[in-house]
Motif scaffolding. Structure first.
Motif, mmCIF file in Angstrom:
data_model
loop_
_atom_site.group_PDB
_atom_site.id
_atom_site.type_symbol
_atom_site.label_atom_id
_atom_site.label_comp_id
_atom_site.label_asym_id
_atom_site.label_seq_id
_atom_site.Cartn_x
_atom_site.Cartn_y
_atom_site.Cartn_z
ATOM 1 N N GLN A 74 0.608 17.533 -20.501
ATOM 2 C CA GLN A 74 1.677 18.071 -19.650
ATOM 3 C C GLN A 74 1.363 17.930 -18.158
ATOM 4 O OE1 GLN A 74 2.259 22.141 -21.006
ATOM 5 N NE2 GLN A 74 2.345 21.423 -23.143
ATOM 6 N N ASN A 75 0.096 17.707 -17.825
ATOM 7 C CA ASN A 75 -0.314 17.619 -16.413
ATOM 8 C C ASN A 75 -0.908 16.255 -16.077
ATOM 9 O OD1 ASN A 75 -0.185 20.575 -15.152
ATOM 10 N ND2 ASN A 75 -0.802 20.768 -17.286
ATOM 11 N N VAL A 76 -0.509 15.227 -16.845
ATOM 12 C CA VAL A 76 -1.156 13.921 -16.746
ATOM 13 C C VAL A 76 -1.035 13.323 -15.342
ATOM 14 C CG1 VAL A 76 0.886 12.693 -17.657
ATOM 15 C CG2 VAL A 76 -1.362 11.637 -17.821
ATOM 16 N N GLU A 77 0.111 13.465 -14.703
ATOM 17 C CA GLU A 77 0.310 12.834 -13.399
ATOM 18 C C GLU A 77 -0.580 13.474 -12.337
ATOM 19 O OE1 GLU A 77 4.061 11.639 -10.564
ATOM 20 O OE2 GLU A 77 4.037 11.130 -12.684
ATOM 21 N N GLU A 78 -0.656 14.790 -12.342
ATOM 22 C CA GLU A 78 -1.480 15.481 -11.356
ATOM 23 C C GLU A 78 -2.963 15.178 -11.559
ATOM 24 O OE1 GLU A 78 -1.819 19.875 -9.234
ATOM 25 O OE2 GLU A 78 -0.385 19.540 -10.862
ATOM 26 N N LEU A 79 -3.407 15.136 -12.823
ATOM 27 C CA LEU A 79 -4.809 14.840 -13.103
ATOM 28 C C LEU A 79 -5.168 13.415 -12.700
ATOM 29 C CD1 LEU A 79 -4.939 16.695 -16.513
ATOM 30 C CD2 LEU A 79 -6.426 17.210 -14.559
ATOM 31 N N ALA A 80 -4.275 12.478 -13.004
ATOM 32 C CA ALA A 80 -4.525 11.078 -12.615
ATOM 33 C C ALA A 80 -4.586 10.953 -11.093
ATOM 34 C CB ALA A 80 -3.433 10.174 -13.183
ATOM 35 N N ALA A 81 -3.706 11.659 -10.402
ATOM 36 C CA ALA A 81 -3.693 11.605 -8.935
ATOM 37 C C ALA A 81 -4.971 12.199 -8.345
ATOM 38 C CB ALA A 81 -2.468 12.337 -8.395
ATOM 39 N N LEU A 82 -5.496 13.251 -8.964
ATOM 40 C CA LEU A 82 -6.750 13.840 -8.477
ATOM 41 C C LEU A 82 -7.898 12.831 -8.560
ATOM 42 C CD1 LEU A 82 -6.630 17.464 -9.956
ATOM 43 C CD2 LEU A 82 -6.413 16.817 -7.551
ATOM 44 N N ASP A 83 -7.985 12.101 -9.676
ATOM 45 C CA ASP A 83 -9.064 11.110 -9.813
ATOM 46 C C ASP A 83 -8.842 9.910 -8.891
ATOM 47 O OD1 ASP A 83 -10.577 12.567 -11.574
ATOM 48 O OD2 ASP A 83 -9.962 11.485 -13.373
ATOM 49 N N THR A 84 -7.598 9.612 -8.576
ATOM 50 C CA THR A 84 -7.314 8.516 -7.639
ATOM 51 C C THR A 84 -7.721 8.906 -6.222
ATOM 52 O OG1 THR A 84 -5.505 7.676 -8.993
ATOM 53 C CG2 THR A 84 -5.494 7.057 -6.673
ATOM 54 N N VAL A 85 -7.327 10.077 -5.792
ATOM 55 C CA VAL A 85 -7.597 10.486 -4.410
ATOM 56 C C VAL A 85 -9.083 10.824 -4.210
ATOM 57 C CG1 VAL A 85 -7.154 12.990 -4.582
ATOM 58 C CG2 VAL A 85 -6.523 11.772 -2.516
ATOM 59 N N ASP A 86 -9.772 11.194 -5.297
ATOM 60 C CA ASP A 86 -11.173 11.606 -5.204
ATOM 61 C C ASP A 86 -12.140 10.443 -5.452
ATOM 62 O OD1 ASP A 86 -12.719 13.783 -4.534
ATOM 63 O OD2 ASP A 86 -12.865 14.590 -6.557
ATOM 64 N N ALA A 87 -11.748 9.512 -6.354
ATOM 65 C CA ALA A 87 -12.672 8.450 -6.774
ATOM 66 C C ALA A 87 -12.179 7.050 -6.453
ATOM 67 C CB ALA A 87 -12.920 8.560 -8.290
ATOM 68 N N GLY A 88 -10.934 6.919 -5.948
ATOM 69 C CA GLY A 88 -10.393 5.593 -5.660
ATOM 70 C C GLY A 88 -9.954 4.837 -6.902
ATOM 71 N N LYS A 89 -9.763 5.540 -8.016
ATOM 72 C CA LYS A 89 -9.363 4.889 -9.267
ATOM 73 C C LYS A 89 -7.877 4.547 -9.243
ATOM 74 C CE LYS A 89 -11.145 6.502 -13.089
ATOM 75 N NZ LYS A 89 -12.069 5.411 -13.460
ATOM 76 N N LEU A 90 -7.487 3.494 -9.958
ATOM 77 C CA LEU A 90 -6.085 3.098 -9.997
ATOM 78 C C LEU A 90 -5.243 4.207 -10.628
ATOM 79 C CD1 LEU A 90 -6.249 -0.626 -11.190
ATOM 80 C CD2 LEU A 90 -6.204 0.252 -8.836
ATOM 81 N N PHE A 91 -4.219 4.648 -9.905
ATOM 82 C CA PHE A 91 -3.356 5.714 -10.420
ATOM 83 C C PHE A 91 -2.628 5.275 -11.689
ATOM 84 C CE2 PHE A 91 0.892 7.691 -10.562
ATOM 85 C CZ PHE A 91 0.506 9.012 -10.763
ATOM 86 N N SER A 92 -2.135 4.045 -11.700
ATOM 87 C CA SER A 92 -1.392 3.565 -12.876
ATOM 88 C C SER A 92 -2.286 3.567 -14.110
ATOM 89 C CB SER A 92 -0.845 2.154 -12.624
ATOM 90 O OG SER A 92 -1.909 1.262 -12.306
#
Length: 503
Positions: free
Chosen positions: A97-115
């Motif tokens: 249910q929180n997949v988008e927010e969790l993915a965005a956290l790892d992108t902004v924190d680790a530089g991982k691809l959001f998609s």
């Protein structure tokens, strides 16, 4: 060298508000005892995202006490496996249910691809939780066939309080490879996420509480390795350590565990994985596997195919394809769906990779493409896809784990030469083989000393497939039932049969 996106890209993804920055101990978010904090940085820009509570030995003591009380007196180890499974399934649903927010956290924190995070990493986290939830009510021993007149059986019991130390390259995936089986087994735990990437771990702690995981079962102490990590590794009330990271730090974890209470240790450490491409390989397929094998997750992956050996008959064609593909590889803002490679995790890693590239040049390897930082708006830690050829196994770029988008490429003649060169490393985490010949595939896969061998594929991970290393890549396995068993003790129970003398 290396394509990159227009600097004017504006993300349509809403960068999440940072909600959780404190330690999570005994079911509550709390400040560190010292009151100290540290900065977590956005590698796209070098800017500060948030200040995070800096846990130290005193905070670890509190977290371990909470985990110890939850294990010794709390309900989690005493629940039927089906009840642990029910709560873990609810936890997985909350992650979905929180997949988008969790993915965005790892992108902004680790530089991982959001998609990639949204489509793969975070859904796989939920999948891992469900896999081990399915095992939680199937943990049992066996009846033994004794050679004398005894009735005997084994029990499988949770090992106790576990310390999990998580690296920064896969903040979500590797967290759940560790906590999921430990939860299923009935353990309680203290987690130390990497100081570079603490944001998602704290969010998961919040979701665990919502799912109904009892207080004290899952504790998260953010902080640094030499302080918080060392305190967990040496703590007398921690029964086991599961660590993923560098071989250098793995030695320190093992030493601390031995010096304290001889706690059980599982280490998943570095790699310098070979990919061997034989003359009969499909050249397009082989080149794509080789390129993705090193550039996926900007090379920040322990099983990266950082040493590529190509048989002489197709070597020139493969090199040409690789250079073409590397130059077309798109580097840029990881929120941009067209981008294939984001920034390295932080300035330290960025500078380390660039220093290895300079070593490669000085030691006499030939730089085919890349090798420079990319200036994207004058900010961020971006590096061009880089390919060296003519390397020798004694060179630093062939010996050391660079953990960046740097491939070392070499030509070989015979199968025996390929095997010998592939094994000429202190590591043994993974290897790849590209061939249409089943005899070659079987011979090479049995000859390479590594924990995972991929034939005509790469990065073929699965929840059911044990993962871990040989040699200085560590010991112990994550994933599969092997990943569950390391959080269980085996207890033997023996009773003499009625009226049977037993002395």
């Amino acid at each position: 060298m290396g394509s990159h996106c227009d600097d004017s890209f504006v993300s349509s993804v809403k960068i999440p508000t940072i909600k959780f920055t404190k330690l999570f101990i005994n079911g509550e978010f709390v400040d560190s005892i010292s009151g100290k904090t540290f900065e977590t940085i956005d590698p796209r820009t070098g800017d500060v995202i948030a200040r995070i509570a800096e846990g130290d030995k005193e905070d670890v003591d509190l977290a371990v006490k909470a985990a110890r009380d939850a294990f010794d007196h709390g309900p989690w180890p005493r629940f039927p496996g089906s009840e642990r499974a029910r709560i873990m399934m609810k936890f997985a649903d909350l992650i979905d249910q929180n997949v988008e927010e969790l993915a965005a956290l790892d992108t902004v924190d680790a530089g991982k691809l959001f998609s990639m995070g949204k489509a793969v990493d975070i859904p796989n986290v939920a999948s891992t939780l469900r896999y081990y939830a399915g095992a939680a009510d199937k943990i049992h021993g066996e009846v033994l066939k004794m050679s004398r007149e005894f009735h005997a059986y084994t029990l499988r019991e949770p090992i106790g309080v576990v310390g999990h130390i998580i690296p920064w390259n896969y903040p979500s995936t590797l967290l759940f490879l560790k906590i999921s089986p430990a939860l299923a087994a009935g353990c309680t735990m203290v987690v130390k996420p990497a100081e570079q990437t603490p944001l998602s771990a704290l969010y998961y702690a919040h979701l665990a509480k919502l799912a109904g995981i009892p207080d004290g079962v899952l504790n998260v102490v953010t902080g640094f390795g030499p302080t918080a990590g060392a305190a967990i590794s040496s703590h007398m009330d921690v029964d086991a350590i599961s660590f993923t990271g560098s071989s250098e730090v793995g030695r320190k974890v093992m030493h601390a565990a031995a010096e304290s209470n001889l706690k059980v240790v599982s280490l998943e450490l570095g790699g310098k994985s070979p990919l061997i491409i034989f003359d009969d390989a499909d050249i397009d397929v082989a080149a794509q596997l080789a390129l993705v094998g090193i550039l996926f997750n900007k090379g920040e992956i322990c099983v990266a195919s950082s040493r590529v050996y190509v048989q002489e008959g197709i070597y020139d064609e493969v090199v040409k394809k690789l250079v073409e593909k590397a130059k077309a590889w798109v580097v840029g803002d990881p929120f941009d769906p067209k981008v294939q490679q984001g920034p390295q995790v932080d300035k330290k890693q960025f500078e380390k990779i660039l220093s290895y590239i300079e070593h490669g040049k000085r030691e006499g390897a030939t730089l085919l493409t890349g090798g420079k930082p990319l200036e994207l708006g004058g900010k961020g830690y971006y590096i061009e896809p880089t390919i060296f050829t003519d390397f020798k196994e004694e060179m630093l770029i062939a010996k050391d784990e660079i953990f960046g988008p740097v491939m070392a490429l070499a030509k070989f003649k015979t199968i025996d030469e390929a095997i010998e060169r592939a094994n000429k490393t202190k590591f043994g985490l993974a290897a790849g083989i590209v061939t249409k010949d089943l005899n070659v595939a079987n011979t090479v896969s049995r000859s390479i000393r590594a924990g995972t061998i991929w034939i005509n594929c790469y990065f073929a991970f699965d929840n059911d497939c044990p993962f871990g290393g040989y040699k200085m890549s560590g010991f112990g396995r994550d994933s599969g039932l092997e990943g569950l068993n390391k959080y269980l003790h085996v207890k033997s129970v023996v009773t003499p049969l009625y009226n049977t003398p037993w002395l």
